[in-house]
Scaffold this motif. Structure first.
Motif, mmCIF file in Angstrom:
data_model
loop_
_atom_site.group_PDB
_atom_site.id
_atom_site.type_symbol
_atom_site.label_atom_id
_atom_site.label_comp_id
_atom_site.label_asym_id
_atom_site.label_seq_id
_atom_site.Cartn_x
_atom_site.Cartn_y
_atom_site.Cartn_z
ATOM 1 N N ARG A 1 -4.399 -5.898 4.924
ATOM 2 C CA ARG A 1 -3.432 -5.140 4.131
ATOM 3 C C ARG A 1 -2.206 -6.023 3.893
ATOM 4 N NH1 ARG A 1 -5.621 -0.679 2.924
ATOM 5 N NH2 ARG A 1 -3.823 0.539 2.358
ATOM 6 N N VAL A 2 -2.449 -7.127 3.202
ATOM 7 C CA VAL A 2 -1.419 -8.134 2.939
ATOM 8 C C VAL A 2 -0.175 -7.501 2.319
ATOM 9 C CG1 VAL A 2 -0.873 -10.218 1.602
ATOM 10 C CG2 VAL A 2 -3.119 -9.971 2.684
ATOM 11 N N TYR A 3 -0.368 -6.504 1.467
ATOM 12 C CA TYR A 3 0.753 -5.897 0.748
ATOM 13 C C TYR A 3 1.458 -4.784 1.539
ATOM 14 C CZ TYR A 3 -1.058 -8.257 -3.438
ATOM 15 O OH TYR A 3 -1.477 -9.172 -4.366
ATOM 16 N N HIS A 4 1.024 -4.541 2.780
ATOM 17 C CA HIS A 4 1.712 -3.594 3.669
ATOM 18 C C HIS A 4 1.882 -2.194 3.070
ATOM 19 C CE1 HIS A 4 3.138 -6.697 6.601
ATOM 20 N NE2 HIS A 4 3.107 -7.474 5.531
ATOM 21 N N ASP A 5 0.996 -1.770 2.218
ATOM 22 C CA ASP A 5 1.078 -0.441 1.597
ATOM 23 C C ASP A 5 2.353 -0.234 0.785
ATOM 24 O OD1 ASP A 5 -1.445 0.460 2.629
ATOM 25 O OD2 ASP A 5 -0.470 0.622 4.576
ATOM 26 N N GLY B 1 -4.628 -10.157 -18.893
ATOM 27 C CA GLY B 1 -5.302 -8.894 -18.614
ATOM 28 C C GLY B 1 -6.410 -9.003 -17.587
ATOM 29 N N PHE B 2 -7.144 -10.121 -17.569
ATOM 30 C CA PHE B 2 -8.230 -10.270 -16.598
ATOM 31 C C PHE B 2 -7.684 -10.272 -15.172
ATOM 32 C CE2 PHE B 2 -10.577 -12.350 -20.188
ATOM 33 C CZ PHE B 2 -11.595 -11.412 -20.262
ATOM 34 N N VAL B 3 -6.635 -11.068 -14.933
ATOM 35 C CA VAL B 3 -6.096 -11.142 -13.577
ATOM 36 C C VAL B 3 -5.457 -9.810 -13.176
ATOM 37 C CG1 VAL B 3 -3.805 -12.110 -14.102
ATOM 38 C CG2 VAL B 3 -4.893 -12.632 -11.931
ATOM 39 N N LEU B 4 -4.843 -9.111 -14.128
ATOM 40 C CA LEU B 4 -4.271 -7.803 -13.806
ATOM 41 C C LEU B 4 -5.358 -6.786 -13.436
ATOM 42 C CD1 LEU B 4 -1.301 -7.050 -16.219
ATOM 43 C CD2 LEU B 4 -1.259 -7.585 -13.785
ATOM 44 N N ARG B 5 -6.478 -6.837 -14.137
ATOM 45 C CA ARG B 5 -7.574 -5.925 -13.795
ATOM 46 C C ARG B 5 -8.088 -6.232 -12.386
ATOM 47 N NH1 ARG B 5 -8.213 -6.205 -19.240
ATOM 48 N NH2 ARG B 5 -9.679 -7.931 -19.329
ATOM 49 N N ALA C 1 -6.077 -3.807 -5.322
ATOM 50 C CA ALA C 1 -4.786 -3.445 -4.717
ATOM 51 C C ALA C 1 -4.915 -2.496 -3.537
ATOM 52 C CB ALA C 1 -3.861 -2.846 -5.769
ATOM 53 N N GLY C 2 -5.649 -1.425 -3.682
ATOM 54 C CA GLY C 2 -5.778 -0.459 -2.600
ATOM 55 C C GLY C 2 -6.431 -1.049 -1.368
ATOM 56 N N TYR C 3 -7.380 -1.919 -1.574
ATOM 57 C CA TYR C 3 -8.080 -2.560 -0.470
ATOM 58 C C TYR C 3 -7.134 -3.444 0.339
ATOM 59 C CZ TYR C 3 -11.703 -5.225 1.967
ATOM 60 O OH TYR C 3 -12.481 -5.820 2.924
ATOM 61 N N VAL D 1 -0.271 0.857 -6.832
ATOM 62 C CA VAL D 1 0.141 0.316 -8.125
ATOM 63 C C VAL D 1 0.868 1.411 -8.907
ATOM 64 C CG1 VAL D 1 -0.605 -0.762 -10.268
ATOM 65 C CG2 VAL D 1 -1.799 -1.289 -8.132
ATOM 66 N N LEU D 2 2.147 1.179 -9.155
ATOM 67 C CA LEU D 2 2.957 2.122 -9.930
ATOM 68 C C LEU D 2 2.760 1.926 -11.424
ATOM 69 C CD1 LEU D 2 6.296 1.822 -7.917
ATOM 70 C CD2 LEU D 2 4.582 3.640 -7.750
ATOM 71 N N ALA D 3 2.634 0.665 -11.827
ATOM 72 C CA ALA D 3 2.466 0.337 -13.243
ATOM 73 C C ALA D 3 1.922 -1.076 -13.362
ATOM 74 C CB ALA D 3 3.796 0.443 -13.989
ATOM 75 N N SER D 4 1.300 -1.336 -14.497
ATOM 76 C CA SER D 4 0.711 -2.640 -14.766
ATOM 77 C C SER D 4 0.893 -2.940 -16.251
ATOM 78 C CB SER D 4 -0.775 -2.583 -14.404
ATOM 79 O OG SER D 4 -1.409 -3.805 -14.638
#
Length: 189
Positions: A110-114, A130-134, A140-142, A147-150
């Protein structure tokens, strides 16, 4: 509230860094509804400060996890929210970001610490990253993100005024401001 912002690139001329800088200017300049610039503590990081050998299990077993990976992981952990603009190399993360991320994931998946995050990307081409954002959004959840917005901004050279340091396309600028406004809910709590 503490916001950590960075470009997932190690280029000294990163267009994704320019996009992050513009977004931070909007947030700190009071241009995003609901965000109090006086209550906002912004930190930035440079991936060049986290250079490590290319991740491998053999390296980890032989020498452990480098201090730079711990520093990166701890820096994310100290933030309340994240703003990251992902550079896209051949449809995926840059090697610089992927390596830092891989090492940090060995500390904790959980690198992003929730943390809540706004994900951006831009590129010279029409895909806008767009590819990297997808990929980043899908994973992200994993890895511990909400993710609030992209938002992907295509054709950077046409849609960003480098002299003014601003998105020049009014529609894309409005979309960026709307994405940043999603941070208001977490930055003001």
């Amino acid at each position: 509230m503490k916001l950590l912002a960075f470009a997932a690139s190690n280029s000294s001329q990163s267009i994704n860094r320019q996009l992050v800088d513009y977004a931070l200017g909007l947030l700190q300049g009071g241009e995003i509804d609901g965000v109090d610039p006086d209550a906002l503590e912004v930190s930035t990081l440079d991936l060049n400060e986290f250079e490590m050998p290319i991740y491998s299990l053999d390296r980890q077993e032989a020498g452990g996890i480098p201090q730079a990976a711990h520093d990166f992981y701890d820096t994310i952990g100290a933030a309340d929210a994240l703003l990251i603009s992902f550079a896209e190399h051949n449809g995926s993360y840059t090697v610089a970001f992927k390596n830092v991320f891989d090492w940090a994931s060995r500390i904790d998946m959980r690198v992003y610490h929730d943390k809540p995050i706004v994900m951006l990307s831009t590129s010279p081409g029409g895909g806008g990253g767009g590819f990297v954002l997808r990929t980043a959004g899908h994973l992200a959840g994993y890895f511990g993100n909400e993710v609030l917005a992209s938002l992907a901004i295509p054709r950077f050279g046409e849609n960003f005024d480098t002299e003014a340091g601003a998105v020049s396309d009014a529609e894309l600028d409005a979309e960026l401001r709307a994405a940043l406004a999603k941070l208001a809910t977490v930055l003001q709590s």
